[in-house]
Design an enzyme around this catalytic site. Structure first.
Site, PDB file in Angstrom:
ATOM      1  N   ASN A   1       0.986  -1.201  -0.174  1.00 52.63           N
ATOM      2  CA  ASN A   1      -0.094   0.101   0.308  1.00 52.63           C
ATOM      3  C   ASN A   1       0.945   1.272   0.068  1.00 52.63           C
ATOM      4  O   ASN A   1       1.593   1.538   1.020  1.00 52.63           O
ATOM      5  CB  ASN A   1      -0.994   0.113   1.296  1.00 52.63           C
ATOM      6  CG  ASN A   1      -1.887   1.249   1.157  1.00 52.63           C
ATOM      7  OD1 ASN A   1      -1.797   2.066   0.467  1.00 52.63           O
ATOM      8  ND2 ASN A   1      -2.074   1.450   2.532  1.00 52.63           N
TER       9      ASN A   1
ATOM     10  N   LYS B   1      -0.049   4.114  -0.362  1.00 52.70           N
ATOM     11  CA  LYS B   1      -0.556   5.658   0.176  1.00 52.70           C
ATOM     12  C   LYS B   1      -0.237   6.694  -0.760  1.00 52.70           C
ATOM     13  O   LYS B   1      -0.254   6.515  -2.125  1.00 52.70           O
ATOM     14  CB  LYS B   1      -0.031   5.888   1.593  1.00 52.70           C
ATOM     15  CG  LYS B   1       0.059   4.472   2.544  1.00 52.70           C
ATOM     16  CD  LYS B   1       0.311   4.836   4.036  1.00 52.70           C
ATOM     17  CE  LYS B   1       0.220   3.605   4.703  1.00 52.70           C
ATOM     18  NZ  LYS B   1       0.435   3.563   6.155  1.00 52.70           N
TER      19      LYS B   1
ATOM     20  N   HIS C   1      -9.458   1.449   5.180  1.00 55.43           N
ATOM     21  CA  HIS C   1      -8.044   1.596   5.804  1.00 55.43           C
ATOM     22  C   HIS C   1      -8.311   2.577   6.831  1.00 55.43           C
ATOM     23  O   HIS C   1      -9.174   3.442   6.866  1.00 55.43           O
ATOM     24  CB  HIS C   1      -7.270   2.173   4.735  1.00 55.43           C
ATOM     25  CG  HIS C   1      -5.830   1.994   5.005  1.00 55.43           C
ATOM     26  ND1 HIS C   1      -5.249   2.852   6.393  1.00 55.43           N
ATOM     27  CD2 HIS C   1      -4.764   1.156   4.804  1.00 55.43           C
ATOM     28  CE1 HIS C   1      -4.134   2.774   6.572  1.00 55.43           C
ATOM     29  NE2 HIS C   1      -3.752   1.468   5.879  1.00 55.43           N
TER      30      HIS C   1
ATOM     31  N   GLU D   1      -6.409   4.701   7.915  1.00 55.10           N
ATOM     32  CA  GLU D   1      -6.327   6.348   7.645  1.00 55.10           C
ATOM     33  C   GLU D   1      -7.389   6.870   7.134  1.00 55.10           C
ATOM     34  O   GLU D   1      -7.969   8.142   7.383  1.00 55.10           O
ATOM     35  CB  GLU D   1      -5.189   6.473   6.767  1.00 55.10           C
ATOM     36  CG  GLU D   1      -3.812   6.320   7.657  1.00 55.10           C
ATOM     37  CD  GLU D   1      -2.670   5.570   6.581  1.00 55.10           C
ATOM     38  OE1 GLU D   1      -2.732   5.679   5.256  1.00 55.10           O
ATOM     39  OE2 GLU D   1      -1.724   5.212   7.335  1.00 55.10           O
TER      40      GLU D   1
ATOM     41  N   GLU E   1      -5.152  -4.937  10.964  1.00 58.95           N
ATOM     42  CA  GLU E   1      -4.283  -3.988  11.055  1.00 58.95           C
ATOM     43  C   GLU E   1      -4.615  -3.244  12.244  1.00 58.95           C
ATOM     44  O   GLU E   1      -5.286  -2.234  12.160  1.00 58.95           O
ATOM     45  CB  GLU E   1      -4.393  -3.060   9.839  1.00 58.95           C
ATOM     46  CG  GLU E   1      -4.090  -3.601   8.463  1.00 58.95           C
ATOM     47  CD  GLU E   1      -3.303  -2.391   7.640  1.00 58.95           C
ATOM     48  OE1 GLU E   1      -2.283  -2.845   7.193  1.00 58.95           O
ATOM     49  OE2 GLU E   1      -4.060  -1.386   7.343  1.00 58.95           O
TER      50      GLU E   1
ATOM     51  N   GLY F   1       2.620   2.445  10.595  1.00 60.81           N
ATOM     52  CA  GLY F   1       3.526   3.502  10.506  1.00 60.81           C
ATOM     53  C   GLY F   1       4.166   3.889  11.572  1.00 60.81           C
ATOM     54  O   GLY F   1       5.007   5.175  11.638  1.00 60.81           O
TER      55      GLY F   1
ATOM     56  N   SER G   1       3.316  -2.175  10.163  1.00 65.23           N
ATOM     57  CA  SER G   1       4.881  -1.991  10.299  1.00 65.23           C
ATOM     58  C   SER G   1       5.731  -3.307  10.231  1.00 65.23           C
ATOM     59  O   SER G   1       6.494  -3.629  10.610  1.00 65.23           O
ATOM     60  CB  SER G   1       5.547  -1.751  11.963  1.00 65.23           C
ATOM     61  OG  SER G   1       5.101  -0.307  12.181  1.00 65.23           O
TER      62      SER G   1
HETATM   63  C1  PEP Z   1      -0.705   0.167   6.028  1.00 71.31           C
HETATM   64  O1  PEP Z   1      -0.472   1.236   5.403  1.00 71.31           O
HETATM   65  O2  PEP Z   1      -1.733  -0.443   5.703  1.00 71.31           O
HETATM   66  C2  PEP Z   1       0.537  -0.198   6.784  1.00 71.31           C
HETATM   67  C3  PEP Z   1       0.388  -1.439   7.369  1.00 71.31           C
HETATM   68  O3  PEP Z   1       1.329   0.732   7.058  1.00 71.31           O
HETATM   69  P1  PEP Z   1       2.884   0.324   7.697  1.00 71.31           P
HETATM   70  O4  PEP Z   1       3.321  -0.795   6.990  1.00 71.31           O
HETATM   71  O5  PEP Z   1       3.619   1.422   7.254  1.00 71.31           O
HETATM   72  O6  PEP Z   1       2.598   0.287   9.077  1.00 71.31           O
END
Ligand code: PEP
Length: 260
Positions: free
Chosen positions: A11, A13, A101, A103, A173, A179, A219
């Site tokens: 992803n 973003k 998601h 975000e 998640e 992040g 992460s």
């Molecule tokens: C994500 O954007 O779904 C995500 C898990 O980001 P990151 O791997 O940077 O934590």
């Protein structure tokens, strides 16, 4: 027991111009071998402005990386300024669409009801939703992780029948791990993914549950992916930051899919 091919999704973003996106996909295609694609499916989710460029590249070179989108609006067309429809995505050979998601839920006010409409729209256009669910740090500390995740599933699958539900990928998640460099322990991630699968079994039956792919996201890096993916109910990873670099993402795709 059903065998579930892992899905490793990047992803991106709001990163990478279409020129950067082309360069990353070219490097990724160069780094991954036919044996890697045998063991796992890999998808990339560039921003809308890069989808056409990446699609052209994947098609022209017959690269077996699936094209993904990060979002969609739940209507085929109409007066929705700034939005992108499932018809438009399907026409670009988009296979996976991230829905809900955190975000988007947290920063852009996306409600459970909107997530449900998007999930349904993606399915109606023969694409595969990657439905994101997960708890905040406060919810984890209060011991309400299961309530939050199962509540999000309940809301997102409203009106979805078993045949359609069987296609959905569910990404667990934890919001506090996205992040932040903090990762859920493999045991904790496994426990939530196992309850996600139990929820699917209760709602749609054991057969659907045994084929449902559950990803972990938060992460994920080349250093932690193997241990996470070794868990019995984790069938892939949704990767943000570490997917922006082709070499790192290729290592994740290789390490997350078992021994060569
Ligand atoms: C994500 O954007 O779904 C995500 C898990 O980001 P990151 O791997 O940077 O934590």
């Amino acid at each position: 027991m059903a065998t579930r091919k892992p899905l490793i999704s990047g992803n991106w973003k709001m990163n990478h111009t279409h020129l950067d996106a082309i360069a990353v996909v070219q490097k990724l295609a160069y780094s991954l071998s036919p044996a890697d694609y045998e063991r796992a499916e890999v998808s990339v989710h560039p921003s809308f402005t890069s989808l056409r460029s990446v699609q052209t590249l994947l098609d022209a070179d017959e690269v077996p990386i699936a094209l993904g989108a990060q979002n969609v609006y739940p209507a085929p067309s109409g007066a929705f300024t700034g939005e992108v429809s499932p018809v438009m995505l399907a026409k670009l050979n988009v296979r996976y669409v991230i829905v809900g998601h955190s975000e988007r839920r947290q920063l852009l006010g996306e409600s459970d009801e909107m997530v449900n409409r998007k999930l349904v729209a993606v399915l109606e256009h023969q694409m595969v939703p990657i439905l994101c669910v997960g708890e905040t740090l406060e919810e984890r500390e209060a011991g309400t992780t299961q309530d939050k995740v199962l509540g999000q599933l309940e809301a997102a699958f409203q009106g979805v029948d078993a045949a359609a539900a069987a296609k959905v990928v569910i990404a667990y998640e934890p919001i506090w791990a996205i992040g932040t460099g903090r990762t859920a322990s493999p045991e904790d991630a496994q426990a939530v993914c196992a309850s996600v699968r139990s929820w699917v079994a209760k709602a749609y039956g054991a057969e659907v549950a045994s084929t449902t792919r559950a990803q972990y996201g938060g992460s994920v890096t080349p250093d932690n992916v193997a241990e996470l993916m070794a868990q019995p109910d984790i069938d892939g990873a949704l990767v943000g930051g570490a997917s922006l670099d082709a070499e790192r993402f290729a290592r994740i795709a290789r390490l997350g899919t078992g021994p060569a």
